[in-house]
Design a protein around this motif. Structure first.
Motif, mmCIF file in Angstrom:
data_model
loop_
_atom_site.group_PDB
_atom_site.id
_atom_site.type_symbol
_atom_site.label_atom_id
_atom_site.label_comp_id
_atom_site.label_asym_id
_atom_site.label_seq_id
_atom_site.Cartn_x
_atom_site.Cartn_y
_atom_site.Cartn_z
ATOM 1 N N LEU A 49 39.359 53.912 22.196
ATOM 2 C CA LEU A 49 40.921 54.007 22.209
ATOM 3 C C LEU A 49 41.632 54.088 21.277
ATOM 4 C CD1 LEU A 49 43.013 53.270 24.378
ATOM 5 C CD2 LEU A 49 42.809 50.734 23.521
ATOM 6 N N VAL A 50 42.416 55.023 21.034
ATOM 7 C CA VAL A 50 43.572 54.990 19.975
ATOM 8 C C VAL A 50 44.890 53.866 20.314
ATOM 9 C CG1 VAL A 50 44.784 56.836 18.578
ATOM 10 C CG2 VAL A 50 42.654 57.276 19.488
ATOM 11 N N CYS A 51 45.498 54.601 21.337
ATOM 12 C CA CYS A 51 46.518 53.644 21.794
ATOM 13 C C CYS A 51 46.969 53.968 23.161
ATOM 14 C CB CYS A 51 47.840 54.468 21.162
ATOM 15 S SG CYS A 51 48.217 54.412 19.537
ATOM 16 N N VAL A 52 47.388 52.794 23.873
ATOM 17 C CA VAL A 52 47.821 52.886 25.096
ATOM 18 C C VAL A 52 49.165 52.183 25.455
ATOM 19 C CG1 VAL A 52 46.673 50.687 25.296
ATOM 20 C CG2 VAL A 52 46.779 51.937 27.402
ATOM 21 N N VAL A 58 54.954 48.598 26.987
ATOM 22 C CA VAL A 58 54.038 47.635 26.130
ATOM 23 C C VAL A 58 53.005 48.658 25.368
ATOM 24 C CG1 VAL A 58 52.597 45.728 26.157
ATOM 25 C CG2 VAL A 58 54.788 45.580 27.247
ATOM 26 N N ALA A 59 52.866 48.677 24.316
ATOM 27 C CA ALA A 59 52.124 49.385 23.693
ATOM 28 C C ALA A 59 51.117 48.810 22.637
ATOM 29 C CB ALA A 59 52.672 50.773 22.800
ATOM 30 N N TYR A 60 50.007 49.401 22.593
ATOM 31 C CA TYR A 60 48.986 48.884 21.635
ATOM 32 C C TYR A 60 48.105 49.966 21.116
ATOM 33 C CZ TYR A 60 44.508 47.088 20.161
ATOM 34 O OH TYR A 60 42.991 47.015 19.339
ATOM 35 N N CYS A 61 47.838 49.785 19.696
ATOM 36 C CA CYS A 61 46.988 50.857 19.011
ATOM 37 C C CYS A 61 45.964 50.159 18.343
ATOM 38 C CB CYS A 61 48.076 51.517 18.132
ATOM 39 S SG CYS A 61 49.293 52.737 18.713
ATOM 40 N N THR A 62 44.836 50.898 18.253
ATOM 41 C CA THR A 62 43.932 50.267 17.450
ATOM 42 C C THR A 62 44.170 50.171 15.991
ATOM 43 O OG1 THR A 62 41.464 50.590 17.273
ATOM 44 C CG2 THR A 62 42.802 52.401 16.816
ATOM 45 N N ASP A 63 43.530 49.061 15.164
ATOM 46 C CA ASP A 63 43.797 48.859 13.690
ATOM 47 C C ASP A 63 43.933 50.074 12.911
ATOM 48 O OD1 ASP A 63 42.286 45.505 13.824
ATOM 49 O OD2 ASP A 63 44.315 46.264 14.536
ATOM 50 N N THR A 70 51.994 56.687 17.063
ATOM 51 C CA THR A 70 52.954 55.871 17.847
ATOM 52 C C THR A 70 52.557 56.620 19.174
ATOM 53 O OG1 THR A 70 54.469 55.725 16.041
ATOM 54 C CG2 THR A 70 55.296 55.526 18.416
ATOM 55 N N ILE A 71 52.441 55.736 20.365
ATOM 56 C CA ILE A 71 52.247 56.395 21.498
ATOM 57 C C ILE A 71 53.701 56.063 22.502
ATOM 58 C CG2 ILE A 71 51.436 54.191 22.624
ATOM 59 C CD1 ILE A 71 49.855 55.947 24.383
ATOM 60 N N SER A 72 54.042 57.134 23.139
ATOM 61 C CA SER A 72 55.396 56.911 23.996
ATOM 62 C C SER A 72 55.321 57.617 25.110
ATOM 63 C CB SER A 72 56.420 57.418 23.141
ATOM 64 O OG SER A 72 56.351 58.847 22.834
ATOM 65 N N SER A 106 44.133 48.268 28.468
ATOM 66 C CA SER A 106 42.733 48.024 28.311
ATOM 67 C C SER A 106 41.988 49.271 27.266
ATOM 68 C CB SER A 106 41.894 48.459 29.436
ATOM 69 O OG SER A 106 40.561 48.232 29.394
ATOM 70 N N ARG A 107 41.115 48.861 26.396
ATOM 71 C CA ARG A 107 40.585 49.700 25.559
ATOM 72 C C ARG A 107 39.278 50.217 26.168
ATOM 73 N NH1 ARG A 107 39.508 46.401 20.604
ATOM 74 N NH2 ARG A 107 41.581 45.530 20.797
ATOM 75 N N HIS A 108 38.932 49.791 27.330
ATOM 76 C CA HIS A 108 37.609 50.084 27.909
ATOM 77 C C HIS A 108 37.597 51.485 28.695
ATOM 78 C CE1 HIS A 108 35.960 46.357 26.578
ATOM 79 N NE2 HIS A 108 36.878 45.415 27.215
#
Length: 125
Positions: A49-52, A58-63, A70-72, A106-108
């Motif tokens: 996963l890169v970003c979701v 609500v967004a999440y990106c891997t470290d 940036t995801i949009s 989810s990162r899965h």
């Protein structure tokens, strides 16, 4: 039938930028609570996963990409974007767009129901 089509990949020098786009068809994203993710897979490595981003943005990106990527999403246009800045050689990979009907951040890989074919990103001087 849902289709995801990625575009925007290419060759860029280290430190450069690219914006990836994912066009969704078959379903209007604004009418769903789907989460949309960007994954990548480098040669010889597992897909990660890169970003979701979820339906409420609500967004999440891997470290490894935080502060650079940036995801949009533009649900009205059925588009998801990944802005990639300060690219590094280690960002070289095939980048995939994916949709999770459950809307979880989810990162899965198994959480995602639909996948695009991928777009190649090469970071090299």
């Amino acid at each position: 039938q849902v289709h995801l089509v990625e575009s925007g990949g290419g060759l860029v020098q280290p430190g450069g930028s690219l914006r990836l786009s994912c066009a969704a068809s078959g379903r209007t994203l604004s009418t769903t609570t789907w989460a949309m993710g960007w994954f990548r897979q480098a040669p010889g490595k597992e897909r990660e996963l890169v970003c979701v981003i979820n339906w409420s943005d609500v967004a999440y990106c891997t470290d490894s990409v935080k502060g650079r990527f940036t995801i949009s999403r533009d649900s009205a246009e059925n588009m998801v974007y990944l802005q990639m800045n300060s690219l590094k050689a280690e960002d070289t990979a095939v980048y995939y767009c994916a949709a999770d009907r459950d809307g979880s951040v989810s990162r899965h890989i198994v959480a995602y129901d639909y996948w695009g074919q991928g777009t190649q990103v090469n970071v090299s001087s």
